[in-house]
Design a protein around this motif. Structure first.
Motif, PDB file in Angstrom:
ATOM      1  N   LYS A 132      -0.160   3.586   6.546  1.00  0.00           N
ATOM      2  CA  LYS A 132       1.275   3.495   6.793  1.00  0.00           C
ATOM      3  C   LYS A 132       1.745   2.045   6.772  1.00  0.00           C
ATOM      4  CE  LYS A 132       1.454   7.919   7.397  1.00  0.00           C
ATOM      5  NZ  LYS A 132       2.040   8.790   6.362  1.00  0.00           N
ATOM      6  N   GLU A 152       3.204   1.418   3.397  1.00  0.00           N
ATOM      7  CA  GLU A 152       4.096   2.454   2.880  1.00  0.00           C
ATOM      8  C   GLU A 152       5.551   2.034   2.981  1.00  0.00           C
ATOM      9  OE1 GLU A 152       5.026   6.613   4.775  1.00  0.00           O
ATOM     10  OE2 GLU A 152       3.160   6.774   3.637  1.00  0.00           O
ATOM     11  N   SER A 183       8.133   2.636   6.158  1.00  0.00           N
ATOM     12  CA  SER A 183       7.496   2.684   7.476  1.00  0.00           C
ATOM     13  C   SER A 183       8.190   1.724   8.430  1.00  0.00           C
ATOM     14  CB  SER A 183       6.012   2.299   7.375  1.00  0.00           C
ATOM     15  OG  SER A 183       5.280   3.288   6.700  1.00  0.00           O
ATOM     16  N   ASN A 204      -3.260  -1.973  -0.273  1.00  0.00           N
ATOM     17  CA  ASN A 204      -3.194  -0.659   0.363  1.00  0.00           C
ATOM     18  C   ASN A 204      -4.510  -0.418   1.083  1.00  0.00           C
ATOM     19  OD1 ASN A 204      -2.226   1.914   1.099  1.00  0.00           O
ATOM     20  ND2 ASN A 204      -1.295   2.221  -0.912  1.00  0.00           N
ATOM     21  N   CYS A 223      -1.432   1.856  -5.575  1.00  0.00           N
ATOM     22  CA  CYS A 223      -1.423   3.323  -5.580  1.00  0.00           C
ATOM     23  C   CYS A 223      -2.862   3.823  -5.433  1.00  0.00           C
ATOM     24  CB  CYS A 223      -0.815   3.859  -6.872  1.00  0.00           C
ATOM     25  SG  CYS A 223      -0.778   5.669  -6.941  1.00  0.00           S
TER      26      CYS A 223
END
Length: 226
Positions: free
Chosen positions: A78, A81, A84, A104, A128
């Protein structure tokens, strides 16, 4: 040590740096037998980052640690993201990770007896990670439980499991499940019907009082058969 070997294996899988939090509700560093931080000496995290993290009781305020308490399966961080709501701690951590080139992370919750929740994560330079999650979710859960089991043993505690009564075939099916094999793939390898594989897994789950394939694999890891 197991944790270092897992880190090397997952690096070869294309994942980034491994990290772990022993207990998301208690801000204490994970130490080796000589009192050194494992994330520094085994996993290569910078000393200044780990000192900042543990010096300010950050783990309980970390957005992914909070998510881990209720999550049962791996999830994308998160922290990275869009949309968030991040605390000041989260923002500082994200800036530090951005500066290191991390884009990420895969977060794996590990739920232990007595309500304890641990967190194992892999940061990655890929923004991703949907495909990573699809390809490796079960395998990463297996490695996460192995990491935490290694920590429990290092701390002098174990996660006892009684495997009495499991047949050789049931254990073989569990091992194939831990490798990410489907029921049909396991059946092809073992040269039995997929209905039989499903029955073996169901019987093993009932005997070990677990409700899912993930829990079954995690229990087998604690017992040392994987």
């Amino acid at each position: 040590m197991v944790i270092r070997e897992i880190s090397r294996t997952t690096t070869r899988m294309g994942l980034g740096r491994l990290s772990l939090i022993d207990d998301v509700l208690a801000d204490r560093p994970v130490l080796d037998g000589r009192g050194r931080r494992i994330v520094e000496v085994m996993l290569g995290w910078p000393v200044d980052l780990t000192h900042w993290w543990h010096g300010h009781d950050h783990s309980r305020m970390y957005i992914d640690a909070q998510q881990t308490i209720t999550a049962r399966t791996p999830f994308a961080s998160k922290l990275f993201e869009d949309g968030s709501v991040l605390s000041e701690v989260d923002l500082q951590l994200r800036r530090r990770l951005d500066m290191m080139g991390w884009r990420n992370a895969v977060i794996v919750p590990v739920h232990l007896p007595q309500g304890k929740t641990s967190l194992v994560s892999w940061v990655t330079r890929q923004a991703c990670i949907r495909q990573v999650m699809a390809d490796h979710a079960l395998v990463l859960q297996m490695y996460a439980y192995k990491c935490i089991d290694a920590l429990e043993r290092l701390n002098g505690t174990t996660l006892p499991v009684n495997l009495a009564g499991l047949t050789t075939r049931q254990i073989e099916c569990i091992r194939h499940a831990a490798q990410g094999k489907t029921v049909k793939e396991s059946a092809s390898i073992l040269k039995i019907s997929h209905y039989t594989v499903a029955e073996y897994l169901s019987e093993a789950s009932a005997r070990l009082h677990v409700n899912s394939k993930v829990q079954l694999v995690a229990t087998a890891i604690r017992a040392g058969i994987l």
